[in-house]
Design an enzyme around this catalytic site. Structure first.
Site, PDB file in Angstrom:
ATOM      1  N   ASN A  50      -2.577  19.265  -2.145  1.00  0.00           N
ATOM      2  CA  ASN A  50      -3.589  18.566  -1.343  1.00  0.00           C
ATOM      3  C   ASN A  50      -3.292  18.628   0.149  1.00  0.00           C
ATOM      4  OD1 ASN A  50      -4.333  15.969   0.132  1.00  0.00           O
ATOM      5  ND2 ASN A  50      -5.748  15.953  -1.582  1.00  0.00           N
ATOM      6  N   LYS A  92       5.694   3.573   8.280  1.00  0.00           N
ATOM      7  CA  LYS A  92       4.511   4.394   8.589  1.00  0.00           C
ATOM      8  C   LYS A  92       3.253   3.532   8.719  1.00  0.00           C
ATOM      9  CE  LYS A  92       3.916   7.607   5.635  1.00  0.00           C
ATOM     10  NZ  LYS A  92       3.564   8.664   4.679  1.00  0.00           N
ATOM     11  N   LYS A 102       0.844  -1.201   0.000  1.00  0.00           N
ATOM     12  CA  LYS A 102       0.000   0.000   0.000  1.00  0.00           C
ATOM     13  C   LYS A 102       0.868   1.235   0.000  1.00  0.00           C
ATOM     14  CE  LYS A 102      -3.839   2.256   0.467  1.00  0.00           C
ATOM     15  NZ  LYS A 102      -3.853   2.740  -0.922  1.00  0.00           N
ATOM     16  N   GLY A 128      -2.976   8.178  -4.339  1.00  0.00           N
ATOM     17  CA  GLY A 128      -2.385   9.377  -4.936  1.00  0.00           C
ATOM     18  C   GLY A 128      -1.141   9.839  -4.187  1.00  0.00           C
ATOM     19  N   ASP A 129      -0.462  10.802  -4.752  1.00  0.00           N
ATOM     20  CA  ASP A 129       0.673  11.490  -4.117  1.00  0.00           C
ATOM     21  C   ASP A 129       0.883  12.740  -4.973  1.00  0.00           C
ATOM     22  OD1 ASP A 129       2.929  10.887  -1.941  1.00  0.00           O
ATOM     23  OD2 ASP A 129       3.943  11.789  -3.636  1.00  0.00           O
ATOM     24  N   THR A 162      -4.796  13.521   5.079  1.00  0.00           N
ATOM     25  CA  THR A 162      -3.378  13.707   5.418  1.00  0.00           C
ATOM     26  C   THR A 162      -3.171  15.071   6.096  1.00  0.00           C
ATOM     27  OG1 THR A 162      -2.814  12.361   3.510  1.00  0.00           O
ATOM     28  CG2 THR A 162      -1.020  13.598   4.511  1.00  0.00           C
ATOM     29  N   SER A 219      -7.265   5.641   3.803  1.00  0.00           N
ATOM     30  CA  SER A 219      -7.226   4.705   2.665  1.00  0.00           C
ATOM     31  C   SER A 219      -7.568   3.298   3.139  1.00  0.00           C
ATOM     32  CB  SER A 219      -5.835   4.676   2.031  1.00  0.00           C
ATOM     33  OG  SER A 219      -5.705   5.669   1.048  1.00  0.00           O
ATOM     34  N   LYS A 271       5.394   2.009  -2.977  1.00  0.00           N
ATOM     35  CA  LYS A 271       5.267   3.338  -3.573  1.00  0.00           C
ATOM     36  C   LYS A 271       5.517   3.190  -5.064  1.00  0.00           C
ATOM     37  CE  LYS A 271       4.543   7.656  -2.351  1.00  0.00           C
ATOM     38  NZ  LYS A 271       3.736   8.199  -1.238  1.00  0.00           N
ATOM     39  N   GLN A 285       7.107   4.181   3.833  1.00  0.00           N
ATOM     40  CA  GLN A 285       5.694   3.783   3.871  1.00  0.00           C
ATOM     41  C   GLN A 285       5.508   2.498   4.681  1.00  0.00           C
ATOM     42  OE1 GLN A 285       3.452   5.746   1.633  1.00  0.00           O
ATOM     43  NE2 GLN A 285       1.901   4.944   3.020  1.00  0.00           N
TER      44      GLN A 285
HETATM   45  P1  NDP Z   1       0.377  17.902  -4.549  1.00  0.00           P
HETATM   46  O1  NDP Z   1       0.822  17.526  -5.893  1.00  0.00           O
HETATM   47  O2  NDP Z   1      -1.068  18.085  -4.304  1.00  0.00           O
HETATM   48  O3  NDP Z   1       1.116  19.263  -4.075  1.00  0.00           O
HETATM   49  C1  NDP Z   1       2.514  19.314  -4.023  1.00  0.00           C
HETATM   50  C2  NDP Z   1       2.922  20.727  -3.608  1.00  0.00           C
HETATM   51  O4  NDP Z   1       4.299  20.708  -3.315  1.00  0.00           O
HETATM   52  C3  NDP Z   1       2.708  21.767  -4.691  1.00  0.00           C
HETATM   53  O5  NDP Z   1       2.421  23.000  -4.089  1.00  0.00           O
HETATM   54  C4  NDP Z   1       4.068  21.808  -5.383  1.00  0.00           C
HETATM   55  O6  NDP Z   1       4.379  23.063  -5.977  1.00  0.00           O
HETATM   56  C5  NDP Z   1       4.999  21.586  -4.217  1.00  0.00           C
HETATM   57  N1  NDP Z   1       6.207  20.893  -4.699  1.00  0.00           N
HETATM   58  C6  NDP Z   1       6.285  19.693  -5.330  1.00  0.00           C
HETATM   59  N2  NDP Z   1       7.560  19.395  -5.651  1.00  0.00           N
HETATM   60  C7  NDP Z   1       8.287  20.436  -5.187  1.00  0.00           C
HETATM   61  C8  NDP Z   1       9.662  20.739  -5.197  1.00  0.00           C
HETATM   62  N3  NDP Z   1      10.549  19.898  -5.761  1.00  0.00           N
HETATM   63  N4  NDP Z   1      10.062  21.905  -4.601  1.00  0.00           N
HETATM   64  C9  NDP Z   1       9.170  22.749  -4.039  1.00  0.00           C
HETATM   65  N5  NDP Z   1       7.846  22.516  -4.019  1.00  0.00           N
HETATM   66  C10 NDP Z   1       7.420  21.396  -4.574  1.00  0.00           C
HETATM   67  O7  NDP Z   1       0.984  16.796  -3.563  1.00  0.00           O
HETATM   68  P2  NDP Z   1       0.473  16.364  -2.114  1.00  0.00           P
HETATM   69  O8  NDP Z   1       0.002  17.549  -1.387  1.00  0.00           O
HETATM   70  O9  NDP Z   1      -0.409  15.193  -2.278  1.00  0.00           O
HETATM   71  O10 NDP Z   1       1.816  15.824  -1.463  1.00  0.00           O
HETATM   72  C11 NDP Z   1       2.730  16.700  -0.774  1.00  0.00           C
HETATM   73  C12 NDP Z   1       3.641  15.870   0.105  1.00  0.00           C
HETATM   74  O11 NDP Z   1       2.848  15.121   1.051  1.00  0.00           O
HETATM   75  C13 NDP Z   1       4.501  14.822  -0.612  1.00  0.00           C
HETATM   76  O12 NDP Z   1       5.732  14.687   0.054  1.00  0.00           O
HETATM   77  C14 NDP Z   1       3.714  13.524  -0.423  1.00  0.00           C
HETATM   78  O13 NDP Z   1       4.527  12.383  -0.506  1.00  0.00           O
HETATM   79  C15 NDP Z   1       3.188  13.739   0.987  1.00  0.00           C
HETATM   80  N6  NDP Z   1       2.029  12.914   1.303  1.00  0.00           N
HETATM   81  C16 NDP Z   1       0.869  13.033   0.586  1.00  0.00           C
HETATM   82  C17 NDP Z   1      -0.221  12.266   0.920  1.00  0.00           C
HETATM   83  C18 NDP Z   1      -1.542  12.448   0.268  1.00  0.00           C
HETATM   84  O14 NDP Z   1      -2.532  11.904   0.813  1.00  0.00           O
HETATM   85  N7  NDP Z   1      -1.655  13.169  -0.825  1.00  0.00           N
HETATM   86  C19 NDP Z   1      -0.143  11.223   1.984  1.00  0.00           C
HETATM   87  C20 NDP Z   1       1.101  11.255   2.733  1.00  0.00           C
HETATM   88  C21 NDP Z   1       2.143  12.044   2.356  1.00  0.00           C
HETATM   89  P3  NDP Z   1       4.337  23.208  -7.579  1.00  0.00           P
HETATM   90  O15 NDP Z   1       2.878  23.140  -7.918  1.00  0.00           O
HETATM   91  O16 NDP Z   1       4.984  24.510  -7.845  1.00  0.00           O
HETATM   92  O17 NDP Z   1       5.114  22.029  -8.116  1.00  0.00           O
END
Ligand code: NDP
Length: 447
Positions: free
Chosen positions: A243, A117, A93, A168-169, A212, A382, A129, A114
């Protein structure tokens, strides 16, 4: 691999040689190893069964080519991966990430994290992943759909509701999950819970998108409470505007916090007082319309734009990194401590560099929680979605947020109970997660 149990230095030397091309994976492995080595030394059966060595390599890495067609008829080619790290505690997962920078090392570290976690949740979930170096920015809706279909054509043979359930991620939200699920359904001719993060109209569970970010703030609130403080009235800087970041911001407002900053890869958006719920809705809407350029939204939101800066540059009591790995470095850590920040909880996986983590863990002036504990709310919800799908039920809990709070409270207690010193959430999380996986490994024999 050496055929006898090693001491810590030799183990790490061998790991550095074996995983030389995988820096993020090594970073995650070294961090876990430092915390669990004392446990290994006190538990000879773990050493004899070579639990850490077995966990330091994933069960398998699936790598594939994704060929798809752009709107102009040209052929695009990307690389895709699924790293199935461990299914000792349940089916594999973990999410799927689409980003130009995605590499095998990145997916491997995320799969290892993961596994630990998921072991902190009370659910039956293994760790995995996946993702691709596909860059969705500038792609049309049709191109994103065709990419998702081509990606699933390669991935489908390896997943399923009892085998491996992606979610998703980064850049994979409910829209991409919809296209991926549609491709899986058409290809396998089955409608089954092979993905989570689905729309609630056809197999999803309520609160999955929010879980999250909401869970992260619940966890931060428990940390504050444990230290005799409160989030109410505190100001928070949140990195990212995706997100996790936006739902964390939404929840922070409910806890009475002022949201001072959000950010993107281009810079930071700062508010003098606080972002409002309407501001957050406006950014969400812009993201839906694929027009989430924060700079162009700044004046409409009554915020200032700081190109090339991080959210961490905006002084705040609480900091929630919610963008990507290694976004908070040692300089950021020093600056946050200087500015009087007293709580940091990671929403993004492995948000802090190794140096920053050392800095944050060695001081008593900040409460620090690593991602594997603080962002586990998403995978927990999830897990609820998987259970509902397995029962062919669309029944959602009456109060899913209360359920989420309970899960976060259990993880919080687990971390504190396993922490070798008071408030060491990072070691507590590594040790608690490791124990659960290690015991399952011993019980299930050498397989
Ligand atoms: P999204 O794609 O919804 O948002 C990602 C955000 O991070 C955007 O604002 C993006 O900016 C910014 N970002 C991405 N890459 C970079 C980078 N290299 N440098 C600076 N900013 C960056 O992703 P999520 O919100 O889903 O995920 C964010 C984090 O949370 C990740 O680490 C993910 O693994 C973790 N996570 C997410 C979960 C989920 O349920 N979605 C669950 C657990 C962990 P821009 O648009 O400019 O690229």
């Amino acid at each position: 691999m050496t055929q006898t149990p090693l001491d810590q230095a030799d183990f790490l030397d061998e790991a550095r040689r074996t995983h030389a091309g995988a820096p993020e994976f090594l970073q995650a492995l070294e961090e876990i190893t430092a915390d669990i080595w004392p446990v290994l030394e006190q538990t000879p059966e773990y050493r004899k069964a070579r639990v850490l060595e077995r966990l330091s390599d994933p069960d398998r890495i699936i790598r594939f080519r994704v060929s798809w067609m752009r709107d102009d008829g040209s052929v695009a080619i990307n690389r895709g991966w699924r790293v199935q790290h461990s299914n000792l505690l349940g089916p594999y997962k973990g999410g799927l990430r689409f980003h130009a920078d995605v590499s095998e090392s990145e997916i491997r570290f995320l799969a290892l994290e993961q596994t630990v976690k998921n072991a902190l949740t009370p659910l039956s979930l293994g760790g995995a992943k996946g993702g691709s170096d596909f860059d969705p920015s500038g792609c049309s809706e049709g191109e994103i759909m065709r990419f998702c279909q081509a990606f699933m054509m390669q991935l489908a043979p390896f997943i399923g509701p009892r085998r491996d359930i992606p979610a998703g991620d980064i850049n994979v939200s409910s829209r991409e999950i919809g296209y991926l699920f549609g491709a899986y359904r058409a290809q396998t001719q089955t409608f089954e819970g092979a993905l989570t993060g689905k729309d609630t109209g056809w197999g999803g569970t309520c609160l999955r998108a929010e879980a999250t970010g909401y869970g992260l703030v619940h966890f931060a609130s428990l940390m504050a409470e444990e230290a005799g403080r409160s989030l109410d009235g505190a100001c928070v800087a949140i990195s990212g505007a995706g997100n996790v970041a936006l739902h964390a911001a939404e929840r922070a407002l409910k806890y009475g916090m002022s949201v001072r900053a959000l950010s993107s890869s281009q810079g930071a958006l700062a508010w003098k007082t606080s972002a409002s719920q309407d501001d957050i809705e406006r950014i969400k809407q812009a993201r839906k319309n694929r027009n989430a350029d924060l700079e162009s939204l700044a004046s409409e939101l009554g915020a200032s734009w700081h190109g090339g800066r991080k959210a961490f540059d905006i002084p705040a009591d609480v900091v929630l990194p919610c963008a990507t790995q290694n976004e908070l470095d040692a300089d950021d850590a020093a600056q946050l401590l200087d500015q009087g920040c007293w709580l940091i909880a990671e929403g993004s996986n492995m948000a802090s560099t190794a140096d920053a983590m050392v800095r944050l863990r060695e001081t008593d002036s900040v409460l620090y929680a690593p991602s594997k504990a603080a962002n586990a709310g998403g995978v927990a919800v999830s897990g609820f979605e998987m259970a509902e799908n397995a029962r062919f039920s669309a029944h959602n809990p009456d109060d899913p947020d209360a359920e989420l709070k309970r899960v976060m409270a259990d993880i919080h207690t687990l971390c504190l109970d396993h922490a070798p010193s008071k408030g060491d959430y990072a070691a507590g999380a590594n040790i608690a997660g490791f124990h659960r996986v290690a015991r399952a490994m011993l019980d299930q024999g050498v397989a």
